[in-house]
Scaffold this motif. Sequence first.
Motif, PDB file in Angstrom:
ATOM      1  N   ILE A  34       0.840  -1.201   0.000  1.00  0.00           N
ATOM      2  CA  ILE A  34       0.000   0.000   0.000  1.00  0.00           C
ATOM      3  C   ILE A  34       0.875   1.251   0.000  1.00  0.00           C
ATOM      4  O   ILE A  34       0.610   2.210  -0.735  1.00  0.00           O
ATOM      5  N   GLY A  35       1.924   1.260   0.781  1.00  0.00           N
ATOM      6  CA  GLY A  35       2.819   2.404   0.818  1.00  0.00           C
ATOM      7  C   GLY A  35       3.530   2.627  -0.502  1.00  0.00           C
ATOM      8  O   GLY A  35       3.655   3.760  -0.973  1.00  0.00           O
ATOM      9  N   PHE A  36       3.984   1.537  -1.117  1.00  0.00           N
ATOM     10  CA  PHE A  36       4.687   1.642  -2.391  1.00  0.00           C
ATOM     11  C   PHE A  36       3.758   2.188  -3.477  1.00  0.00           C
ATOM     12  O   PHE A  36       4.083   3.163  -4.155  1.00  0.00           O
ATOM     13  N   VAL A  37       2.605   1.558  -3.649  1.00  0.00           N
ATOM     14  CA  VAL A  37       1.686   1.981  -4.720  1.00  0.00           C
ATOM     15  C   VAL A  37       1.141   3.369  -4.417  1.00  0.00           C
ATOM     16  O   VAL A  37       1.040   4.215  -5.318  1.00  0.00           O
ATOM     17  N   THR A  43      -7.882  -3.897  -0.677  1.00  0.00           N
ATOM     18  CA  THR A  43      -7.390  -2.591  -1.119  1.00  0.00           C
ATOM     19  C   THR A  43      -7.449  -2.523  -2.636  1.00  0.00           C
ATOM     20  O   THR A  43      -7.079  -3.485  -3.317  1.00  0.00           O
ATOM     21  N   PHE A  44      -7.877  -1.365  -3.146  1.00  0.00           N
ATOM     22  CA  PHE A  44      -8.042  -1.158  -4.579  1.00  0.00           C
ATOM     23  C   PHE A  44      -7.272   0.094  -4.974  1.00  0.00           C
ATOM     24  O   PHE A  44      -7.413   1.143  -4.336  1.00  0.00           O
ATOM     25  N   THR A  85      -4.975  -4.644  -7.068  1.00  0.00           N
ATOM     26  CA  THR A  85      -5.733  -4.847  -5.835  1.00  0.00           C
ATOM     27  C   THR A  85      -4.924  -5.738  -4.901  1.00  0.00           C
ATOM     28  O   THR A  85      -4.027  -6.460  -5.336  1.00  0.00           O
ATOM     29  N   VAL A  86      -5.285  -5.675  -3.633  1.00  0.00           N
ATOM     30  CA  VAL A  86      -4.779  -6.624  -2.653  1.00  0.00           C
ATOM     31  C   VAL A  86      -6.015  -7.243  -2.021  1.00  0.00           C
ATOM     32  O   VAL A  86      -6.849  -6.526  -1.461  1.00  0.00           O
ATOM     33  N   ARG A 141      -3.309 -11.879  -1.644  1.00  0.00           N
ATOM     34  CA  ARG A 141      -2.859 -11.922  -3.034  1.00  0.00           C
ATOM     35  C   ARG A 141      -2.869 -10.514  -3.616  1.00  0.00           C
ATOM     36  O   ARG A 141      -3.821  -9.767  -3.449  1.00  0.00           O
ATOM     37  N   VAL A 142      -1.783 -10.178  -4.305  1.00  0.00           N
ATOM     38  CA  VAL A 142      -1.694  -8.930  -5.049  1.00  0.00           C
ATOM     39  C   VAL A 142      -2.099  -9.259  -6.480  1.00  0.00           C
ATOM     40  O   VAL A 142      -1.563 -10.201  -7.078  1.00  0.00           O
TER      41      VAL A 142
END
Length: 157
Positions: free
Chosen positions: A7-10, A35-36, A54-55, A75-76
């Motif tokens: 999440i931090g990277f994206v 997460t989207f 998404t995650v 899963r990513v």
Amino acid sequence: MTIDEIIGFVGGLDGVLTIRPAPGDGTPELSWGDTFFYYAPDGTAPATAQPFATVVTKNYPGDEASRLDRPDTFRVNIAAGKEAFIRWTGHAPREPASAETDPGATDTVIAHPVYGTVGWLAVVNPGERTEAPTRELLRAAHRLARSRHERRADSTR
């Protein structure tokens, strides 16, 4: 990689809108905890665009092959484009795979078990082996989403 690292990277890429459905926000309960990621430089969720990544933290109906019901499993999912898909799987999205990969295998880049036919890749619990490729694929998906957004914006001017 942890979910928070992803999440931090994206979220650090330009123009990314991160949506994390939770109780009380009007989203379906099934999506809570997932997460989207959208390319949305104005900060508004696009009405017609799909997320570029998404995650997911649980099985969805019809998408149980990755066995996300195992403890600490997620899963990513990444829409990194046809070229990346072919590079990682050895075949075009709509072509059959020459060898089946276990959709529940961890730390492995695979064709998404449901959306692989439209070019999505996936990684269950990215680890040491797939951290760099996962970041590369997420950057590629972001670039493609940004390009689609810019083309749409140009066509409406």
